[in-house]
Motif scaffolding. Structure first.
Motif, PDB file in Angstrom:
ATOM      1  N   LEU A 193       0.798  -1.230   0.000  1.00 37.35           N
ATOM      2  CA  LEU A 193       0.000   0.000   0.000  1.00 37.35           C
ATOM      3  C   LEU A 193       0.827   1.276   0.000  1.00 37.35           C
ATOM      4  O   LEU A 193       0.391   2.300  -0.519  1.00 37.35           O
ATOM      5  CB  LEU A 193      -0.925   0.018   1.220  1.00 37.35           C
ATOM      6  CG  LEU A 193      -2.052  -1.018   1.243  1.00 37.35           C
ATOM      7  CD1 LEU A 193      -2.744  -1.004   2.593  1.00 37.35           C
ATOM      8  CD2 LEU A 193      -3.052  -0.725   0.143  1.00 37.35           C
ATOM      9  N   PHE A 194       1.998   1.225   0.580  1.00 37.94           N
ATOM     10  CA  PHE A 194       2.774   2.456   0.747  1.00 37.94           C
ATOM     11  C   PHE A 194       4.199   2.247   0.266  1.00 37.94           C
ATOM     12  O   PHE A 194       4.841   1.258   0.595  1.00 37.94           O
ATOM     13  CB  PHE A 194       2.780   2.882   2.212  1.00 37.94           C
ATOM     14  CG  PHE A 194       1.409   2.965   2.819  1.00 37.94           C
ATOM     15  CD1 PHE A 194       0.583   4.042   2.543  1.00 37.94           C
ATOM     16  CD2 PHE A 194       0.941   1.962   3.645  1.00 37.94           C
ATOM     17  CE1 PHE A 194      -0.689   4.112   3.084  1.00 37.94           C
ATOM     18  CE2 PHE A 194      -0.329   2.024   4.187  1.00 37.94           C
ATOM     19  CZ  PHE A 194      -1.147   3.104   3.903  1.00 37.94           C
ATOM     20  N   SER A 195       4.661   3.196  -0.539  1.00 35.53           N
ATOM     21  CA  SER A 195       6.017   3.117  -1.080  1.00 35.53           C
ATOM     22  C   SER A 195       6.827   4.300  -0.591  1.00 35.53           C
ATOM     23  O   SER A 195       6.315   5.207   0.046  1.00 35.53           O
ATOM     24  CB  SER A 195       5.977   3.108  -2.614  1.00 35.53           C
ATOM     25  OG  SER A 195       5.513   4.354  -3.099  1.00 35.53           O
ATOM     26  N   ASP A 196       8.107   4.276  -0.921  1.00 36.10           N
ATOM     27  CA  ASP A 196       9.001   5.366  -0.533  1.00 36.10           C
ATOM     28  C   ASP A 196       9.113   6.427  -1.620  1.00 36.10           C
ATOM     29  O   ASP A 196       9.970   7.303  -1.555  1.00 36.10           O
ATOM     30  CB  ASP A 196      10.404   4.815  -0.232  1.00 36.10           C
ATOM     31  CG  ASP A 196      10.390   3.874   0.966  1.00 36.10           C
ATOM     32  OD1 ASP A 196       9.554   4.100   1.868  1.00 36.10           O
ATOM     33  OD2 ASP A 196      11.190   2.925   0.988  1.00 36.10           O
ATOM     34  N   VAL A 232      -9.376  10.669   6.507  1.00 38.52           N
ATOM     35  CA  VAL A 232      -8.021  11.140   6.163  1.00 38.52           C
ATOM     36  C   VAL A 232      -8.021  12.660   6.007  1.00 38.52           C
ATOM     37  O   VAL A 232      -7.090  13.338   6.442  1.00 38.52           O
ATOM     38  CB  VAL A 232      -7.523  10.460   4.876  1.00 38.52           C
ATOM     39  CG1 VAL A 232      -6.154  10.996   4.477  1.00 38.52           C
ATOM     40  CG2 VAL A 232      -7.461   8.949   5.054  1.00 38.52           C
ATOM     41  N   GLU A 233      -9.065  13.200   5.393  1.00 35.04           N
ATOM     42  CA  GLU A 233      -9.169  14.649   5.195  1.00 35.04           C
ATOM     43  C   GLU A 233      -9.174  15.387   6.524  1.00 35.04           C
ATOM     44  O   GLU A 233      -8.657  16.510   6.636  1.00 35.04           O
ATOM     45  CB  GLU A 233     -10.455  14.961   4.408  1.00 35.04           C
ATOM     46  CG  GLU A 233     -10.692  16.434   4.139  1.00 35.04           C
ATOM     47  CD  GLU A 233      -9.680  17.052   3.187  1.00 35.04           C
ATOM     48  OE1 GLU A 233      -9.443  18.267   3.289  1.00 35.04           O
ATOM     49  OE2 GLU A 233      -9.130  16.319   2.339  1.00 35.04           O
ATOM     50  N   LEU A 242      -3.069  10.789   1.856  1.00 33.19           N
ATOM     51  CA  LEU A 242      -3.675   9.489   1.580  1.00 33.19           C
ATOM     52  C   LEU A 242      -2.622   8.441   1.227  1.00 33.19           C
ATOM     53  O   LEU A 242      -2.808   7.255   1.480  1.00 33.19           O
ATOM     54  CB  LEU A 242      -4.696   9.619   0.439  1.00 33.19           C
ATOM     55  CG  LEU A 242      -5.535   8.380   0.120  1.00 33.19           C
ATOM     56  CD1 LEU A 242      -6.352   7.945   1.334  1.00 33.19           C
ATOM     57  CD2 LEU A 242      -6.453   8.628  -1.068  1.00 33.19           C
ATOM     58  N   GLY A 243      -1.521   8.872   0.662  1.00 38.36           N
ATOM     59  CA  GLY A 243      -0.458   7.932   0.306  1.00 38.36           C
ATOM     60  C   GLY A 243       0.552   7.702   1.404  1.00 38.36           C
ATOM     61  O   GLY A 243       1.546   7.005   1.210  1.00 38.36           O
ATOM     62  N   SER A 244       0.297   8.266   2.600  1.00 37.99           N
ATOM     63  CA  SER A 244       1.229   8.139   3.729  1.00 37.99           C
ATOM     64  C   SER A 244       0.742   7.074   4.694  1.00 37.99           C
ATOM     65  O   SER A 244      -0.396   7.106   5.165  1.00 37.99           O
ATOM     66  CB  SER A 244       1.357   9.484   4.459  1.00 37.99           C
ATOM     67  OG  SER A 244       2.051   9.334   5.682  1.00 37.99           O
ATOM     68  N   THR A 248      -2.794   7.057   6.873  1.00 38.87           N
ATOM     69  CA  THR A 248      -3.853   6.327   6.192  1.00 38.87           C
ATOM     70  C   THR A 248      -4.081   4.925   6.741  1.00 38.87           C
ATOM     71  O   THR A 248      -5.224   4.472   6.816  1.00 38.87           O
ATOM     72  CB  THR A 248      -3.552   6.240   4.686  1.00 38.87           C
ATOM     73  OG1 THR A 248      -3.458   7.562   4.170  1.00 38.87           O
ATOM     74  CG2 THR A 248      -4.645   5.508   3.945  1.00 38.87           C
ATOM     75  N   PHE A 249      -3.025   4.223   7.144  1.00 35.15           N
ATOM     76  CA  PHE A 249      -3.215   2.833   7.530  1.00 35.15           C
ATOM     77  C   PHE A 249      -4.152   2.699   8.718  1.00 35.15           C
ATOM     78  O   PHE A 249      -5.001   1.808   8.763  1.00 35.15           O
ATOM     79  CB  PHE A 249      -1.872   2.154   7.829  1.00 35.15           C
ATOM     80  CG  PHE A 249      -1.984   0.662   7.942  1.00 35.15           C
ATOM     81  CD1 PHE A 249      -2.172  -0.113   6.811  1.00 35.15           C
ATOM     82  CD2 PHE A 249      -1.937   0.037   9.172  1.00 35.15           C
ATOM     83  CE1 PHE A 249      -2.303  -1.494   6.901  1.00 35.15           C
ATOM     84  CE2 PHE A 249      -2.068  -1.337   9.275  1.00 35.15           C
ATOM     85  CZ  PHE A 249      -2.248  -2.104   8.141  1.00 35.15           C
TER      86      PHE A 249
END
Length: 584
Positions: A193-196, A232-233, A242-244, A248-249
């Motif tokens: 779900l999450f990348s660097d 998230v908002e 949202l991508g963090s 988000t998790f």
């Protein structure tokens, strides 16, 4: 570490998931979700400061009650006991320590439970209850942790960033899940779900775009997705985060606790393999999962059935992964239902289904738009004479135009009319280059007009220039127009020559240097032996095919030793050319 089996009176009010001491603390007492990177003594002090005694007034900041060395030792022992308790489930010491240090509210709950039980046993005379007093403090903490019955899951979930209450609620779903398996599963999910990468904000941007263009009744899956976006908002940074994983998790688990129940080898990994099989690169799967989390939970057979149906309807296969990345909501039942309504609407407008499908493949956000909203824009286009087949051509070229606000569309119409166009010509421009009507007036159109003025195209010439080549208003100045002007200067033309050529034949600036300008210039100068200035008087020379028209006619004239201008050589049709130069 061993724990004794104690006989505790059932009427003692132990903290429970529904009613524990933390819920009654003063509103000003706050606990962070993560410990800063302190040394161990600093961590003890940090935890102690977050857990004032019940007798202390939270408003009394000037006279804090000092802590005894015994209390400090107990805070240390609480964390050590939690760590040792977690290790009993097969968790490494390092991981157990990390979880213990990052679950302060869980530690506070156990600490308070032990203190409450100690107070009770101190005045309770006789009975088996006094046996609790014979245990060491760490044994008491371990006993209370065991009595909670969650087998360490609450501590782990809090260490992920969930609140204590959310951790306890989610832990109820995970009764049959072992802690080691849960930790392994979470690590796998975070990796997917999450990348660097640096594009974390793009996921939030996509989410906003999808929500902004949604105007249809939604199903349960979309409702849950929008609820996640709202959570998230509400956090610091909003949807940009949202991508963090840090933000988000926790929201994802709170909104979709079932994801932690999914078997890793029987569901999560096969889902990743399935998405890869339909053309979704693994590094971009997170965008689908984050923008439409119900995909993670859905049965793979059901998802495959939807995918195959969509492929059949849209008659394409290899690009489906790209389509899914652009708009993951196409897997929603509500979106698929709206597709049928959109096709039916445009059928009534006499637009071919192929044009509709082309528009949707290019800009799938249309699928979230109601037909009543689409009808408003279709009516605006009809006022410009764009109907039926023309309408299909326009939405195929610029499908985002359908999602334009009517007032924004009308502003572009008025902008062109102010330049000297009548309504009919505006319609012709819209048919030729509908992208103009989806562009920003301030950021794009006005800047292009200013640029044309700087290169020598005055306002009086604009209607002629734009009518012949409206794409000029949406062409990239730095990447396309300026390089072509520079090439023309490099071959010997002045700025004045170029302005004159543009005024006479504006498509000139739309031609590729390597594929059009260079080969035709070289043939003109090297083979035809004509000066480059000849194209100033007839810039349309660059519009003719080199192989099919320029070269054949030149060799005919050369074979008859005939000299003529570029216009005389190329402007005539085949019959006129044959009559004038070949004697037919």
């Amino acid at each position: 570490m061993t724990t004794k089996s104690l006989s505790i009176p059932l009427d003692f009010p132990f903290p429970s998931p529904k009613a524990h001491p933390l819920l009654t603390l003063h509103s000003k007492i706050q606990f962070p979700c993560k410990f800063p990177l302190f040394s161990l003594p600093q961590r003890i002090q940090f935890l102690r400061n977050q857990c004032p005694p019940k007798c202390q007034n939270p408003n009394d900041n000037n006279n804090p009650v000092p802590y005894t060395s015994q209390q400090e030792a107990h805070f240390t022992e609480t964390q050590e006991a939690i760590s040792q308790f977690l290790q009993e489930f097969g968790i490494s010491a390092a991981e157990s320590n990390s979880i213990a240090l990052n679950s302060p509210k869980y530690a506070k709950m156990l600490f308070d439970s032990v203190k409450d039980l100690e107070e009770w046993t101190s005045w309770k005379s006789g009975g088996d209850g006094n046996e609790f007093a014979t245990l060491g403090f760490k044994e008491k903490v371990a006993y209370m942790a065991k009595e909670k019955g969650d087998n360490g899951k609450v501590a782990f979930l809090e260490s992920l960033g969930l609140s204590l209450s959310s951790s306890m609620n989610v832990a109820r779903y995970l009764h049959g899940e072992s802690l080691p398996n849960l930790i392994h599963k979470v690590k796998y999910m975070k990796e997917i779900l999450f990348s660097d990468s640096d594009d974390k904000r793009l996921v939030g941007k996509y989410a906003r775009c999808m929500m902004m263009n949604l105007s249809i009744p939604i199903d349960e899956d979309l409702q849950q997705t929008l609820s996640l976006f709202e959570k998230v908002e509400a956090r610091r940074g909003g949807l940009d985060m949202l991508g963090s994983s840090e933000v988000t998790f926790r929201c994802l688990v709170e909104s979709f606790p079932r994801i932690l129940l999914l078997p890793l080898d029987l569901h999560l990994k096969p889902m990743v393999e399935f998405l890869d099989s339909v053309g979704v690169p693994k590094e971009h799967m997170r965008e689908i999962f984050l923008l439409f989390p119900p995909v993670i939970i859905c049965d793979i057979t059901g998802i495959n059935r939807k995918v195959q149906a969509l492929k059949k309807v849209w008659a394409f296969d290899k690009d489906f992964g790209k389509m899914l990345l652009k708009y993951p909501w196409i897997l929603s039942t509500a979106i698929q239902k709206n597709y049928k309504e959109i096709v039916s609407f445009f059928h009534m407008e006499k637009v071919d289904k192929s044009s509709v499908d082309t528009a949707i493949r290019s800009w799938p956000h249309i699928l979230g738009c109601s037909t009543s909203k689409l009808e408003v824009m279709v009516e605006q286009l009809a006022k410009l004479g764009i109907r039926n087949k023309k309408l299909g051509q326009v939405i195929s070229k610029s499908p985002q135009l359908l999602l334009r606000k009517p007032q924004e569309f009308l502003q572009v119409v008025l902008f062109l009319e102010d330049l000297g166009f009548d309504r009919e010509t505006v319609g012709q421009v819209a048919s030729r280059c509908p992208e103009i009507f989806a562009a920003s007036i301030e950021k794009t159109l006005k800047k292009k007009i200013e640029f044309l003025d700087r290169i020598g195209v005055s306002k009086d010439h604009l209607p002629r220039v734009i009518k012949k080549y409206p794409e000029l208003l949406v062409s990239d100045v730095n990447r396309t127009i300026l390089p072509r002007m520079k090439y023309l200067k490099d071959v010997g033309l002045s700025k004045k020559d170029i302005a004159f050529m543009v005024r006479r034949f504006s498509p000139l600036l739309g031609y590729s240097i390597e594929e059009v300008l260079r080969p035709k210039y070289e043939f003109l100068v090297n083979t035809m032996k004509k000066p480059v200035e000849d194209v100033v008087g007839y810039p349309r020379y660059f519009s003719y095919s080199l192989e099919k028209k320029i070269m054949p006619r030149f060799w005919v004239l050369k074979g008859r030793n005939i000299e003529c201008s570029l216009k005389d050589m190329l402007a005539k049709n085949d019959e006129e050319f044959a009559a004038d130069f070949m004697g037919f």
